[in-house]
Design an enzyme around this catalytic site. Structure first.
Site, mmCIF file in Angstrom:
data_model
loop_
_atom_site.group_PDB
_atom_site.id
_atom_site.type_symbol
_atom_site.label_atom_id
_atom_site.label_comp_id
_atom_site.label_asym_id
_atom_site.label_seq_id
_atom_site.Cartn_x
_atom_site.Cartn_y
_atom_site.Cartn_z
ATOM 1 N N THR A 182 -15.899 -12.477 -18.460
ATOM 2 C CA THR A 182 -17.107 -13.212 -18.089
ATOM 3 C C THR A 182 -18.302 -12.372 -18.511
ATOM 4 O O THR A 182 -18.638 -11.366 -17.872
ATOM 5 C CB THR A 182 -17.121 -13.462 -16.565
ATOM 6 O OG1 THR A 182 -15.853 -14.021 -16.195
ATOM 7 C CG2 THR A 182 -18.236 -14.405 -16.151
ATOM 8 N N LYS A 233 -14.037 -4.128 0.736
ATOM 9 C CA LYS A 233 -14.961 -3.024 0.428
ATOM 10 C C LYS A 233 -16.428 -3.439 0.416
ATOM 11 O O LYS A 233 -17.292 -2.667 0.833
ATOM 12 C CB LYS A 233 -14.591 -2.393 -0.910
ATOM 13 C CG LYS A 233 -13.241 -1.701 -0.884
ATOM 14 C CD LYS A 233 -12.954 -1.023 -2.205
ATOM 15 C CE LYS A 233 -11.532 -0.509 -2.239
ATOM 16 N NZ LYS A 233 -11.260 0.291 -3.423
ATOM 17 N N SER A 283 0.806 -1.231 0.000
ATOM 18 C CA SER A 283 0.000 0.000 0.000
ATOM 19 C C SER A 283 0.839 1.281 0.000
ATOM 20 O O SER A 283 1.784 1.423 0.788
ATOM 21 C CB SER A 283 -0.926 0.010 1.220
ATOM 22 O OG SER A 283 -1.639 1.231 1.243
ATOM 23 N N GLY A 307 -15.578 -6.205 -12.976
ATOM 24 C CA GLY A 307 -15.372 -6.689 -11.604
ATOM 25 C C GLY A 307 -15.767 -5.566 -10.645
ATOM 26 O O GLY A 307 -16.575 -4.686 -10.989
HETATM 27 P P1 ATR Z 1 -11.271 -5.320 -8.851
HETATM 28 O O1 ATR Z 1 -11.968 -5.164 -7.523
HETATM 29 O O2 ATR Z 1 -9.869 -4.764 -8.859
HETATM 30 O O3 ATR Z 1 -12.092 -4.842 -9.985
HETATM 31 P P2 ATR Z 1 -12.047 -7.988 -9.550
HETATM 32 O O4 ATR Z 1 -13.431 -7.732 -9.058
HETATM 33 O O5 ATR Z 1 -11.414 -9.312 -9.268
HETATM 34 O O6 ATR Z 1 -11.033 -6.900 -9.026
HETATM 35 O O7 ATR Z 1 -12.071 -7.749 -11.150
HETATM 36 C C1 ATR Z 1 -10.993 -8.084 -11.962
HETATM 37 C C2 ATR Z 1 -11.350 -7.749 -13.401
HETATM 38 O O8 ATR Z 1 -10.281 -8.162 -14.270
HETATM 39 C C3 ATR Z 1 -12.580 -8.494 -13.921
HETATM 40 O O9 ATR Z 1 -13.189 -7.719 -14.921
HETATM 41 C C4 ATR Z 1 -11.944 -9.751 -14.513
HETATM 42 O O10 ATR Z 1 -12.732 -10.421 -15.441
HETATM 43 P P3 ATR Z 1 -13.757 -11.577 -14.945
HETATM 44 O O11 ATR Z 1 -14.952 -10.826 -14.411
HETATM 45 O O12 ATR Z 1 -14.039 -12.341 -16.148
HETATM 46 O O13 ATR Z 1 -13.042 -12.338 -13.871
HETATM 47 C C5 ATR Z 1 -10.746 -9.141 -15.179
HETATM 48 N N1 ATR Z 1 -9.705 -10.152 -15.401
HETATM 49 C C6 ATR Z 1 -8.890 -10.683 -14.484
HETATM 50 N N2 ATR Z 1 -8.060 -11.584 -15.050
HETATM 51 C C7 ATR Z 1 -8.384 -11.632 -16.382
HETATM 52 C C8 ATR Z 1 -7.898 -12.339 -17.511
HETATM 53 N N3 ATR Z 1 -6.892 -13.213 -17.399
HETATM 54 N N4 ATR Z 1 -8.457 -12.106 -18.709
HETATM 55 C C9 ATR Z 1 -9.460 -11.215 -18.841
HETATM 56 N N5 ATR Z 1 -9.977 -10.500 -17.811
HETATM 57 C C10 ATR Z 1 -9.440 -10.706 -16.599
#
Ligand code: ATR
Length: 353
Positions: A226, A119, A68, A202
C-alpha cells in the site's frame, strides 16, 4: 513436603556423627529415603524456586497468544537470575485490554509485555510513558509502579511492608532498540551512513524506518504494497530527520542492508516480499528478515544463495525481551540463557521444529 529445604539441610547442617545416623536410617528405611534426601541435587534451575506466596507474576497480553515464545525466554531469564518470578501468557481481547491493565495494577503484577494487537491501543490505557513510547508511538512493555511516601515511583514489588499511596502502569517500548541491536550484533551492521532498503510500512516497518532514521542512515528506500502507507512514513521521517535521504521505491545500485518487515514468508506459499524485476538481492550486502519462524524464509534462502550475509528476526525477539526484563528487574538480562530457551522453544531441542 519441602524437598528443597531437606536437601539443603543434608548438605549444610549435618555433622559427621549425624551423617552416620542418617546412613543407618537409610539402610533401615531403604534406598527410597536416600533418593528423597538427595532429591534436589540434579534439579534444573527453573525449578530451583518453587511457586509460593512470594512468587511475583509477569505476563504477556496478546490475541492470539498461544504461539508466544516469550514465557520460555523470560522464565529461563528469571531462573538464571534467581528471581522468584513467573511469566505467563494471557489471551486478552482488544476490547478488554484496558480492564486487563487495570487488573494487573490491582493484582500488583511486576509488569507485562504487549503484543499484537495491543501495542498501539495501550498508548491510551497506561498512566505514564517512558521517552521510548513518545519516540516510537507504541507500548510493548509495561511496568507496574507504586508511589512511596516521598512521592517516588518504584517498581511495585519493592513494596513489601509499606503500602504505596498510588499505583500506576508505566509504558515503555523496547522493540525499536531491539531492531538496531540485532542488526549490529547478528549482522555486524554499522547503520550510520548506510544505504538501506526497507520492505513493509505496517506497525513493525514504521518503527524500523523511524529507528533507522534516528541512527542516521544516509539513504532509506521504502517499499510497501500500500503505497500511501510508505508515503506517510516517509513524510514523518522527512519531518523528524531532515538529514536522511528518504525515497519511496527501489534503489539503483548496491545497498548495505535490505530488511523484510512485511508478513510475507510466514506461510510457505507466500510470494517474495519484493518485486525481483525491480530489485535483486544480489544488490544487498546484508539481508535481514524480521520473521524468525521459519528460521530461513525463501527470502533469506535466496539472499544466502546470492552471497549476502543473512539473519532472521530471532535477535529482535530476544533483545526486546531482554530489555523488558531489565526494565522490570533492574538487573542485567542473562541474554545467552534467554537465547538458548528461545531457540529450544521455537526450533526444538535439535533445531528441527
Ligand atoms: P506488523 O505489526 O507485524 O508490522 P502489519 O501492521 O499488519 O503487521 O503490517 C504487515 C505488513 O506486511 C504491511 O507492510 C503489509 O502491507 P500493507 O501495508 O500493504 O498491508 C505487508 N503485507 C501483508 N500481506 C501482504 C501481501 N500479501 N503482499 C504484500 N505485502 C503484504
Amino acid at each position: 513436603m519441602n524437598f528443597g529445604s531437606v536437601s539443603k539441610m543434608s548438605r549444610l547442617d549435618v555433622g559427621s556423627g549425624e551423617m552416620e545416623a542418617v546412613e543407618v536410617l537409610v539402610h533401615v528405611l531403604g534406598f527410597e529415603l536416600w533418593r528423597w534426601l538427595n532429591y534436589n541435587h540434579g534439579v534444573p534451575d527453573e525449578f530451583a524456586s518453587p511457586i509460593n506466596a512470594s512468587t511475583r507474576i509477569c505476563a504477556v497480553y496478546g490475541f492470539p497468544i498461544r504461539h508466544s515464545a516469550s514465557p520460555a525466554m523470560q522464565n529461563a531469564g528469571f531462573a538464571a537470575l534467581g528471581l522468584n518470578w513467573r511469566y505467563v501468557a494471557c489471551e486478552v481481547a482488544p476490547e478488554t485490554l484496558r480492564a486487563a491493565i487495570e487488573g494487573a495494577k490491582t493484582m500488583r503484577l511486576v509488569g507485562m509485555n504487549l503484543t499484537v494487537p495491543h501495542k498501539l491501543l495501550a498508548v491510551d490505557f497506561v498512566d505514564a510513558f517512558d521517552e521510548s513510547v513518545k519516540n516510537w508511538g507504541a507500548v510493548n512493555t509495561v511496568r507496574i509502579e507504586g508511589r512511596d511516601k516521598n512521592g517516588t515511583w518504584l517498581p511495585i514489588y519493592e513494596f513489601t511492608d509499606a503500602q504505596p499511596d498510588k499505583i500506576r502502569a508505566q509504558g515503555f517500548n523496547t522493540d525499536a532498540e531491539a531492531i538496531t541491536r540485532s542488526l549490529n550484533e547478528d549482522l555486524g551492521i554499522q547503520l550510520a551512513g548506510a544505504r538501506v532498503l526497507l520492505l513493509g510500512a505496517g506497525g513493525a516497518g514504521r518503527v524500523a524506518a523511524l529507528k533507522l532514521a534516528a541512527e542516521n542512515v544516509a539513504e532509506l528506500f521504502l517499499v510497501n504494497r500500500t503505497h500511501s502507507k510508505a508515503s506517510a512514513v516517509a513524510a514523518e521521517i522527512r519531518r523528524r530527520h531532515m538529514n536522511v535521504k528518504i525515497q519511496v521505491g527501489y534503489p539503483r545500485g548496491e545497498v548495505d542492508l535490505c530488511i523484510n518487515a512485511t508478513s510475507l514468508g510466514l506461510s510457505p506459499n507466500d510470494p517474495l516480499p519484493f518485486d525481483n524485476k525491480q530489485f535483486s538481492l544480489r544488490q544487498a550486502m546484508a539481508v535481514y528478515d524480521m520473521i524468525y519462524r521459519p528460521a530461513e524464509t525463501p527470502f533469506l534462502a535466496m539472499a544466502k544463495a546470492g552471497g549476502s550475509r543473512i539473519a532472521n528476526g530471532l535477535g529482535m525477539l530476544l533483545y526486546q525481551g531482554a530489555k523488558s526484563l531489565e526494565i522490570w528487574s533492574g538487573k542485567t538480562a542473562p541474554v545467552a540463557v534467554m537465547r538458548e530457551a528461545l531457540v529450544k522453544n521455537i526450533y526444538g531441542a535439535n533445531g528441527s521444529k
